[in-house]
Design a protein around this motif. Sequence first.
Motif, PDB file in Angstrom:
ATOM      1  N   ASN A 172       0.236   7.789  -6.910  1.00 57.24           N
ATOM      2  CA  ASN A 172      -0.090   8.254  -5.552  1.00 57.24           C
ATOM      3  C   ASN A 172       1.116   8.223  -4.596  1.00 57.24           C
ATOM      4  OD1 ASN A 172       0.231   5.502  -5.035  1.00 57.24           O
ATOM      5  ND2 ASN A 172      -1.970   5.112  -4.856  1.00 57.24           N
ATOM      6  N   PHE A 173       2.311   7.881  -5.126  1.00 52.51           N
ATOM      7  CA  PHE A 173       3.472   7.752  -4.253  1.00 52.51           C
ATOM      8  C   PHE A 173       4.663   8.482  -4.854  1.00 52.51           C
ATOM      9  CE2 PHE A 173       7.402   5.431  -3.040  1.00 52.51           C
ATOM     10  CZ  PHE A 173       7.366   5.633  -1.672  1.00 52.51           C
ATOM     11  N   ASP A 174       5.136   9.505  -4.136  1.00 53.97           N
ATOM     12  CA  ASP A 174       6.301  10.271  -4.576  1.00 53.97           C
ATOM     13  C   ASP A 174       7.368  10.172  -3.490  1.00 53.97           C
ATOM     14  OD1 ASP A 174       8.208  12.126  -5.341  1.00 53.97           O
ATOM     15  OD2 ASP A 174       6.734  13.506  -6.183  1.00 53.97           O
ATOM     16  N   PRO A 175       8.484   9.476  -3.766  1.00 48.97           N
ATOM     17  CA  PRO A 175       9.520   9.306  -2.747  1.00 48.97           C
ATOM     18  C   PRO A 175      10.056  10.623  -2.185  1.00 48.97           C
ATOM     19  CG  PRO A 175       9.920   7.840  -4.597  1.00 48.97           C
ATOM     20  CD  PRO A 175       8.825   8.774  -5.014  1.00 48.97           C
TER      21      PRO A 175
ATOM     22  N   SER B 281       0.853  -1.177   0.000  1.00 50.16           N
ATOM     23  CA  SER B 281       0.000   0.000   0.000  1.00 50.16           C
ATOM     24  C   SER B 281       0.897   1.237   0.000  1.00 50.16           C
ATOM     25  CB  SER B 281      -0.892   0.007   1.243  1.00 50.16           C
ATOM     26  OG  SER B 281      -0.097   0.171   2.409  1.00 50.16           O
ATOM     27  N   VAL B 282       0.301   2.404  -0.199  1.00 50.85           N
ATOM     28  CA  VAL B 282       1.072   3.642  -0.144  1.00 50.85           C
ATOM     29  C   VAL B 282       1.696   3.791   1.246  1.00 50.85           C
ATOM     30  CG1 VAL B 282       0.975   6.152  -0.343  1.00 50.85           C
ATOM     31  CG2 VAL B 282      -0.415   4.745  -1.842  1.00 50.85           C
ATOM     32  N   ARG B 283       0.942   3.440   2.272  1.00 56.20           N
ATOM     33  CA  ARG B 283       1.458   3.544   3.643  1.00 56.20           C
ATOM     34  C   ARG B 283       2.624   2.569   3.850  1.00 56.20           C
ATOM     35  NH1 ARG B 283      -2.592   2.228   7.833  1.00 56.20           N
ATOM     36  NH2 ARG B 283      -0.992   3.075   9.233  1.00 56.20           N
ATOM     37  N   GLY B 284       2.469   1.339   3.343  1.00 55.61           N
ATOM     38  CA  GLY B 284       3.543   0.359   3.483  1.00 55.61           C
ATOM     39  C   GLY B 284       4.795   0.804   2.758  1.00 55.61           C
ATOM     40  N   ALA B 285       4.611   1.387   1.569  1.00 51.12           N
ATOM     41  CA  ALA B 285       5.753   1.872   0.792  1.00 51.12           C
ATOM     42  C   ALA B 285       6.452   3.022   1.512  1.00 51.12           C
ATOM     43  CB  ALA B 285       5.284   2.323  -0.593  1.00 51.12           C
ATOM     44  N   GLY B 286       5.674   3.936   2.053  1.00 50.82           N
ATOM     45  CA  GLY B 286       6.252   5.057   2.778  1.00 50.82           C
ATOM     46  C   GLY B 286       7.028   4.615   4.002  1.00 50.82           C
TER      47      GLY B 286
END
Length: 334
Positions: A308-311, A228-233
């Motif tokens: 939805n995910f920008d490092p 998920s976006v949260r997991g990736a973050g």
Amino acid sequence: MLVARPEGQKTCILHIGLPKTGSTSIQVAFHANRETLLLHGIHYFSVEPNHSRQIRSAFIKHPEGYHMNIRLGLNAEESRRYAQQALDALEREIAGSDMPFFMISAETISFFKVDEFDRFWTFLRDRFDRIEIYGYLRSPVQLINAKVSEFLKQGEAVTDSRLRPQYKHLLAKYYQCDADLVSIKFFDRSLLKNGSAVDDLLHDISQGKVCFPVDRRTRKKDQNASLSVRGAGFLYTVNKRFPAIQDGKRNHDRPSGLNRVATRLRGEKLRLAKRLVAEILADQAPDIAWASQIVGRDINDLDGYEGNFDPETVPLDKHAIWVFVKAWFRALGK
């Protein structure tokens, strides 16, 4: 793809992946059903389901620099010893097989350098009359997002250069060598037999003569589960502080259990920011056009895509950190 095969030839079936195209499911299913395959003349290299580490270690010049050996904490001497053992095991099993077909499945073959691939190819040509190569490729947007997820889980850096599809770099060697058959298909479940890479590859290599049930309980779901976006973050934040490999060695300070925490953080599925994906695809336009020609369809899937995910703008997820800290302390108490 069904092809005519000459009688009486010893054939090597080489499954090369590519990344994120159901390879784990293929390897687990084929390895679990080796006896069924043998009844139909197909010998699946038995060391373990995925042959990547064995094949890569055996044919690269410096196995001590191979990331899988580094992750296992092997030193140079141990890595070289393992490489020789892997080569001996492959040689022994090929020589001892009286089956007309011998199958190897290793995604890492595509990452061989020219001299490494030449060494591997010479090894095969000296032992087989015929070599058939099978693989699948994902669309660039799907592949980029799968790579982001994979690198985060492996504790590695997520950079533009590493996210490039590089189809031609990975595949051109197979069309330039003297393979008897090269079959690269577009990975789209709606186009695969029974919507399954396992069934599709099995149908092609066995000429439609073999089928076996896939024991879904043996699949490594956690390893390939989407982030998920949260997991990736969460992983991106932790990886900056605790990369898996540091200064060419395994980082023993990296906490365990990170991926378990990350995959349990629910939310919207990870999709890399569109501006970053668009930049990569623009840079790789000739490569994507080449791959499109190989599979006979336009594989560029940027239209309609939203990320939805920008490092560069990852917020600190305090809840995710707290979940991990609690899990870590529980592990320390056991």
